[in-house]
Design a protein around this motif. Structure first.
Motif, PDB file in Angstrom:
ATOM      1  N   LEU A  61       0.718  -1.150   0.051  1.00 14.76           N
ATOM      2  CA  LEU A  61       0.108   0.020  -0.153  1.00 14.76           C
ATOM      3  C   LEU A  61       0.810   1.397  -0.021  1.00 14.76           C
ATOM      4  CD1 LEU A  61      -2.889   0.736   0.420  1.00 14.76           C
ATOM      5  CD2 LEU A  61      -2.562   1.178   2.788  1.00 14.76           C
ATOM      6  N   ILE A 133       1.024  -1.988  11.994  1.00 15.80           N
ATOM      7  CA  ILE A 133      -0.087  -1.171  11.874  1.00 15.80           C
ATOM      8  C   ILE A 133       0.452   0.361  12.464  1.00 15.80           C
ATOM      9  CG2 ILE A 133      -2.443  -0.406  12.755  1.00 15.80           C
ATOM     10  CD1 ILE A 133      -3.138  -3.367  12.693  1.00 15.80           C
ATOM     11  N   LEU A 136       2.683   1.636   9.722  1.00 17.34           N
ATOM     12  CA  LEU A 136       1.875   2.063   8.553  1.00 17.34           C
ATOM     13  C   LEU A 136       1.380   3.473   9.064  1.00 17.34           C
ATOM     14  CD1 LEU A 136       0.312   1.737   5.870  1.00 17.34           C
ATOM     15  CD2 LEU A 136      -1.602   0.678   7.371  1.00 17.34           C
ATOM     16  N   LEU A 137       0.847   3.657  10.238  1.00 17.36           N
ATOM     17  CA  LEU A 137       0.257   4.748  10.823  1.00 17.36           C
ATOM     18  C   LEU A 137       1.264   5.908  10.738  1.00 17.36           C
ATOM     19  CD1 LEU A 137      -2.555   5.609  12.015  1.00 17.36           C
ATOM     20  CD2 LEU A 137      -1.734   5.465  14.303  1.00 17.36           C
ATOM     21  N   ARG A 144       1.463  11.713   3.860  1.00 17.02           N
ATOM     22  CA  ARG A 144       0.278  12.750   3.769  1.00 17.02           C
ATOM     23  C   ARG A 144       1.169  14.397   3.889  1.00 17.02           C
ATOM     24  NH1 ARG A 144      -3.217  16.012   6.027  1.00 17.02           N
ATOM     25  NH2 ARG A 144      -5.156  16.149   5.046  1.00 17.02           N
TER      26      ARG A 144
ATOM     27  N   PHE B 423      -9.622   8.281   4.304  1.00 17.62           N
ATOM     28  CA  PHE B 423      -8.561   8.306   3.238  1.00 17.62           C
ATOM     29  C   PHE B 423      -7.998   9.861   3.077  1.00 17.62           C
ATOM     30  CE2 PHE B 423      -6.388   7.766  -0.551  1.00 17.62           C
ATOM     31  CZ  PHE B 423      -5.578   6.507  -0.286  1.00 17.62           C
ATOM     32  N   GLU B 424      -9.043  10.597   2.821  1.00 16.29           N
ATOM     33  CA  GLU B 424      -8.856  11.923   2.386  1.00 16.29           C
ATOM     34  C   GLU B 424      -8.272  12.610   3.496  1.00 16.29           C
ATOM     35  OE1 GLU B 424      -8.787  12.439  -0.771  1.00 16.29           O
ATOM     36  OE2 GLU B 424      -9.889  10.781  -1.534  1.00 16.29           O
ATOM     37  N   ASP B 425      -8.908  12.344   4.630  1.00 17.54           N
ATOM     38  CA  ASP B 425      -8.410  13.362   5.815  1.00 17.54           C
ATOM     39  C   ASP B 425      -8.111  12.515   7.049  1.00 17.54           C
ATOM     40  OD1 ASP B 425      -8.394  15.602   7.276  1.00 17.54           O
ATOM     41  OD2 ASP B 425     -10.587  16.096   7.317  1.00 17.54           O
ATOM     42  N   PRO B 426      -7.057  11.852   6.988  1.00 14.07           N
ATOM     43  CA  PRO B 426      -6.641  10.973   7.961  1.00 14.07           C
ATOM     44  C   PRO B 426      -6.520  11.457   9.489  1.00 14.07           C
ATOM     45  CG  PRO B 426      -4.970  11.163   6.389  1.00 14.07           C
ATOM     46  CD  PRO B 426      -6.037  12.004   5.885  1.00 14.07           C
ATOM     47  N   MET B 427      -5.963  12.968   9.281  1.00 11.97           N
ATOM     48  CA  MET B 427      -5.604  13.746  10.671  1.00 11.97           C
ATOM     49  C   MET B 427      -6.948  13.796  11.528  1.00 11.97           C
ATOM     50  SD  MET B 427      -2.752  13.325  10.504  1.00 11.97           S
ATOM     51  CE  MET B 427      -2.240  12.905   8.953  1.00 11.97           C
ATOM     52  N   LEU B 430      -7.971  10.650  12.774  1.00  7.88           N
ATOM     53  CA  LEU B 430      -7.122  10.356  14.065  1.00  7.88           C
ATOM     54  C   LEU B 430      -7.718  10.593  15.449  1.00  7.88           C
ATOM     55  CD1 LEU B 430      -4.688   8.713  13.944  1.00  7.88           C
ATOM     56  CD2 LEU B 430      -3.349  10.541  14.259  1.00  7.88           C
ATOM     57  N   THR B 527      -5.795   4.241  17.465  1.00 11.45           N
ATOM     58  CA  THR B 527      -5.412   4.805  16.266  1.00 11.45           C
ATOM     59  C   THR B 527      -5.227   3.584  15.187  1.00 11.45           C
ATOM     60  OG1 THR B 527      -3.068   4.670  16.834  1.00 11.45           O
ATOM     61  CG2 THR B 527      -4.084   6.758  17.100  1.00 11.45           C
ATOM     62  N   ARG B 528      -5.110   2.495  15.536  1.00  9.72           N
ATOM     63  CA  ARG B 528      -5.122   1.370  14.599  1.00  9.72           C
ATOM     64  C   ARG B 528      -6.497   1.391  13.796  1.00  9.72           C
ATOM     65  NH1 ARG B 528      -3.631  -3.326  17.200  1.00  9.72           N
ATOM     66  NH2 ARG B 528      -3.417  -2.103  19.148  1.00  9.72           N
ATOM     67  N   ALA B 531      -5.511   3.319  10.789  1.00 14.34           N
ATOM     68  CA  ALA B 531      -4.636   2.641   9.778  1.00 14.34           C
ATOM     69  C   ALA B 531      -5.160   1.449   9.132  1.00 14.34           C
ATOM     70  CB  ALA B 531      -3.244   2.177  10.759  1.00 14.34           C
ATOM     71  N   ILE B 532      -6.036   0.892   9.765  1.00 12.78           N
ATOM     72  CA  ILE B 532      -6.880  -0.305   9.238  1.00 12.78           C
ATOM     73  C   ILE B 532      -7.779   0.205   7.978  1.00 12.78           C
ATOM     74  CG2 ILE B 532      -8.349  -2.267   9.362  1.00 12.78           C
ATOM     75  CD1 ILE B 532      -6.824  -2.741  12.125  1.00 12.78           C
ATOM     76  N   ILE B 534      -7.725   3.099   6.328  1.00  5.05           N
ATOM     77  CA  ILE B 534      -6.994   3.752   5.340  1.00  5.05           C
ATOM     78  C   ILE B 534      -5.976   2.587   4.448  1.00  5.05           C
ATOM     79  CG2 ILE B 534      -4.858   4.978   4.646  1.00  5.05           C
ATOM     80  CD1 ILE B 534      -5.428   7.123   6.811  1.00  5.05           C
ATOM     81  N   SER B 535      -5.772   1.593   5.209  1.00  6.63           N
ATOM     82  CA  SER B 535      -5.198   0.323   4.377  1.00  6.63           C
ATOM     83  C   SER B 535      -6.089  -0.156   3.711  1.00  6.63           C
ATOM     84  CB  SER B 535      -4.722  -0.578   5.335  1.00  6.63           C
ATOM     85  OG  SER B 535      -5.254  -1.975   5.159  1.00  6.63           O
ATOM     86  N   GLY B 538      -7.050   2.250   0.341  1.00 10.65           N
ATOM     87  CA  GLY B 538      -6.069   2.504  -0.234  1.00 10.65           C
ATOM     88  C   GLY B 538      -5.723   1.203  -1.139  1.00 10.65           C
ATOM     89  N   VAL B 539      -6.012   0.065  -0.592  1.00  8.46           N
ATOM     90  CA  VAL B 539      -6.161  -1.318  -1.297  1.00  8.46           C
ATOM     91  C   VAL B 539      -7.236  -1.276  -2.454  1.00  8.46           C
ATOM     92  CG1 VAL B 539      -6.237  -3.894  -1.305  1.00  8.46           C
ATOM     93  CG2 VAL B 539      -4.833  -2.656   0.301  1.00  8.46           C
TER      94      VAL B 539
END
Lengths: 231, 613
Positions: A61, A133, A136-137, A144, B423-427, B430, B527-528, B531-532, B534-535, B538-539
């Motif tokens: 990814l 994970i 990845l974070l 970004r 995905f567009e706004d990960p912050m 978070l 926070t995982r 990440a999951i 977005i992953s 993303g995939v």
């Protein structure tokens, strides 16, 4: 695409790939032996074997993020940041894959004897996956921050941001080493489940203590990145 | 909901001749857990013969299991989505099945031995056998396997080509034909072209018949083909489905008897009556009394559990969240006097999974798979049913969060973003994840506080309060330094709350100070979710990039078909891998972060006498 960006792609997919490869090799060898004796356990064996593949998916990814948007990067600082992103997911993926492999093999042994241990063994097997994970974070935050994710084009980063990214990456990679030990302790905890299923709640506390180290690493990395405005 | 079912302790005296009937009837209702008798009435003793009977039953059950394990298994796909044909022994036949247990098992074992021998025979042997018969039939009308003679009859057995059957009948001379019986059967190994034939006639006709047949060619099958013959006979004689059915029925009958026997082991008795004690849910008490009133002579006393007693725990939740009890019980059984976290777990589990696996299309695929699983695995086992119900609920959550975050096949289909896109706004995501974590940890600590109050362990309750003060005080201070709160009052009040919490903690148990950092790691762990998510997104986007050039290639048939096929296959892969990751990490967040704040798995699950398998 400059040399650092290329090395970043190589690190992301390469290291995590090695981690997944080793993890799958460990679980697959136990799985094939188990399935030859108990063909009905094929589904369970597949679940634990596939689990070790996740680090390379995360590596893939981040590689794709970089390949798709990193071709126009020619600024040294941005390249260093991108390199950090690749290293973060790659090295944590390596440790994670190893940990999943070790814990997964033990889990397969437990489940082959007692099906009902599936859920509890699964938890111990996914604990090392947390490490990739976190990697990845950190990668996502850096990617970004460099403008490779979320649109808006490539950002020209200053040297402070670049070295902070590198430091954050180093922190998460070093603390990510706990992934390997998470696997080892997880494997011991799984074998203790065979003796006493009720030990699950207590065992998990001990295993998670190791994971805390990676979480502290993640916290420091995120605070560092926030300090330079990448978060 | 939120508390295990209230239990009543019962003590029942019954005439000994009504014992079996009562246990069977109550077993069908599944409302009573028989326990060891606390206060034995004078002269009442346990039945010592029960252990012997139990061992006998267990050895029969083991034999059933061995037979069932030796039988061919269904394929994994059939096991997952194929509906099972549930068979239950008719009640009136149960005794007969039990009395014939030994002969049923012996018969099944013998047949299985033969069947396994057949399996061992190599395919080449079977092929050789058919080649030999076919080659003999080329030049002969009939191939004779055996000729059996009795005092009056002679029976010829062999094979004939389907096309030569009429010729064979014509060959038999007229006077013999009227005294000859001919039977034809299809051959399993030799296929449709060849038939098995049996000719029976009186002994006097034997030589005439043999003469007539030999004029058209008769070949005899030598002993070399013995294996082939055996193969054919065994294959025709053994019905694997019937062995499976009979053994399964017998196993169910044995299991029912074993359950009753286990209950009897806790019952004490004298010659004429029995005394049993047990637990029954308060709401089921009426059912028990009405059953007894119908046709029993009884003496029943009902009591509340004593303070020192730990009654069994029966979780009681509405049907929509009942399946999530499996997750709670996977960690352990809450104590009788503790809060049942299942309703909260069901909500937060669905939210976390939905956020990690937010995609309308993938959610729909997962829903489809879950429904198939419910039809297949759900019809085979109780656990399978619960798992598929959980999957159905969380796949709905995934669809809902797919709409909220505007995710549909990784952007292949554009839908409006209703709140935010991870995905567009990960912050932003978070912060949402951390907020969810803080909320869940707060709920966990509040439940812990309530649990301790219910157990009257006030010192521990204050400890939970101290953790709550530390968590929220620190967050207020953090928000002040992050410039989300600008008034100095927040800094002072937050600091005072956090420090007071720390002091309280140190007073109660100084060792807790070492665990303060764990609270930080618990919060960061959430926070995982980002990440999951977005992953996953993303995939999905990467696969869409792979398929989109084909879809937009301008060729409506090949392009669309190839692109569509790539998307479908890749999304099947995503649903398999990513949903599993999201499932496992949602489980982890609950077991490690949430449950560690309050859950003490010290209860014993309520296991009523139940004769439903």
């Amino acid at each position: 695409m400059d040399i650092f960006t290329l090395v970043s792609v190589l690190s992301a997919i390469g290291f995590s790939g090695v981690g997944s490869m080793l993890g799958i090799a460990m679980t697959a060898s136990v799985s094939s032996r188990m399935v030859s004796e108990k063909p009905e356990k094929f589904g369970l064996a597949l679940v634990f074997t596939v689990l070790a593949e996740t680090p390379v998916i995360y590596g893939l990814l981040v590689s794709l993020f970089i390949i798709m948007n990193g071709s126009s990067v020619n600024d040294f600082n941005t390249s260093i940041s991108i390199l950090s992103a690749g290293l973060s997911v790659g090295l944590t993926g390596l440790f994670s894959g190893l940990g999943i492999g070790i814990a997964g093999s033990a889990a397969l042994g437990a489940v082959s004897e007692r099906d009902e241990l599936f859920g509890k063994s699964l938890i111990f097997t996914v604990l090392p996956e947390s490490i990739v994970i976190y990697g990845l974070l950190v990668s996502i935050v850096i990617v970004r921050g460099a403008g490779l994710l979320g649109g808006g084009g490539i950002h020209q980063l200053d040297s402070v941001s670049a070295y902070t990214s590198l430091a954050s990456s180093a922190i998460i990679c070093v603390t990510g080493g706990s992934g390997y030990y998470l696997g080892k302790t997880g494997a011991k905890a799984i074998s203790s489940l065979l003796k006493d299923e009720d030990s699950f709640g207590k065992s998990i506390v001990f295993v998670v203590l190791i994971e805390s180290i990676a979480i502290y690493g993640l916290l420091v990395a995120i605070l560092l990145l926030r300090g330079v405005g990448m978060l | 909901m939120f508390r295990p079912a209230r239990m009543k302790k019962i003590r029942l005296l019954l005439p000994v001749d009504q014992e079996d009937r009562f246990l069977r009837e109550i077993g069908k209702l599944g409302i009573l857990q028989v326990k060891t008798v606390d206060k034995r009435p004078p002269g009442f003793n346990p039945d010592v013969k029960i252990d012997l009977e139990k061992n006998n039953l267990l050895s029969l059950i083991r034999r059933c299991d061995t037979i069932l394990n030796r039988l061919p298994k269904e394929g994994i796909i059939i096991q997952l989505i194929g509906k099972s044909n549930r068979i239950d022994p008719p009640e009136e036949e149960e005794d007969e099945i039990y009395n014939n247990a030994q002969s049923i098992l012996n018969d099944a074992e013998n047949k299985l031995n033969k069947w396994e021998k057949l399996k061992i025979l190599k395919l080449s042997t079977r092929k050789q056998f058919s080649l030999r018969v076919f080659s003999l039939l080329k030049n002969n009308l009939i191939v004779l396997k055996s000729v059996r003679r009795t005092d009056y009859l002679v029976i010829l057995e062999g094979w004939v080509k389907r096309d030569d059957v009429d010729k064979l009948i014509e060959t038999i001379p007229e006077p013999v034909k009227s005294e000859c019986l001919i039977s034809l059967e299809e051959s399993v190994i030799l296929g449709r072209e060849v038939l098995k034939v049996r000719l029976a006639t009186v002994v006097q006709n034997h030589s005439i018949l043999e003469k007539a047949l030999s004029s058209h060619g008769v070949a005899s099958f030598s002993s070399e083909g013995g294996e082939g013959l055996e193969t054919e006979e065994i294959e025709e004689a053994i019905d694997i489905d019937s062995i499976k059915r009979q053994t399964t029925l017998l196993k169910k009958v044995l299991l029912k008897r074993l359950e009753i026997l286990k209950a009897k082991a806790s019952i004490v008795r004298v010659e004429s009556s029995i005394c049993l004690e047990g637990w029954v849910k308060e709401k089921d008490l009426e059912k028990l009394v009405s059953t007894l009133k119908k046709s029993y002579t009884y003496e029943l006393s009902v009591e509340d559990p004593d303070r020192w007693e730990e009654p069994p725990v029966a979780l009681e939740n509405p049907p929509i969240i009942r399946s999530f009890e499996t997750i709670t019980l996977m960690f352990g059984t809450p104590g009788y006097r503790q809060v049942d976290p299942t309703p909260i777990l069901a909500l937060t589990y669905a939210i976390f999974f939905g956020l990690m696996f937010a995609d309308v299309f993938d959610g729909m695929l997962l829903l489809l798979f879950s429904l198939l699983l419910h039809r297949g695995l759900g019809s085979r086992s109780w656990e399978g049913r619960r798992l598929s119900e959980i999957l159905i609920t969380i796949s709905f959550s995934s669809i809902v969060f797919g709409f909220i975050t505007g995710e549909f096949m990784g952007g292949a289909v554009k839908i409006p973003v209703l709140w935010f896109n991870g995905f567009e706004d990960p912050m932003y995501f978070l912060w949402i994840a951390i907020l969810l974590g803080v909320i869940q940890l707060t709920v966990g600590l509040v439940i812990g506080f309530v649990n301790e109050l219910l157990l009257k362990r006030f010192r521990n309750a204050f400890e939970k309060l101290a953790w709550l003060m530390l968590l929220h005080g620190s967050i207020i201070v953090l928000l002040y330094y992050s410039h989300y709160l600008n008034w100095d009052f927040y800094l002072y009040s937050g600091s005072i709350i956090a420090v007071s919490g720390l002091i309280l903690m140190a007073i109660i148990n100084p060792r807790n100070l070492m665990e303060v950092t764990r609270l930080v790691s618990n919060v960061v762990s959430y926070t995982r979710i980002v990440a999951i998510n977005i992953s996953h997104a993303g995939v999905s986007r990467a696969f869409w990039l792979l398929a989109s050039p084909l879809i937009y290639s301008g060729n409506p048939i090949v392009g669309l078909l190839a692109g569509g096929a790539i998307l479908l296959v890749t999304h099947f892969f995503i649903v398999f891998i990513e949903s599993f990751i999201a499932f496992a990490h949602s489980l982890r967040l609950h077991f490690v972060e949430f449950f560690s704040k309050f859950f003490e798995p010290e209860g014993n699950i309520f296991k009523p006498l139940s004769l439903a398998f």
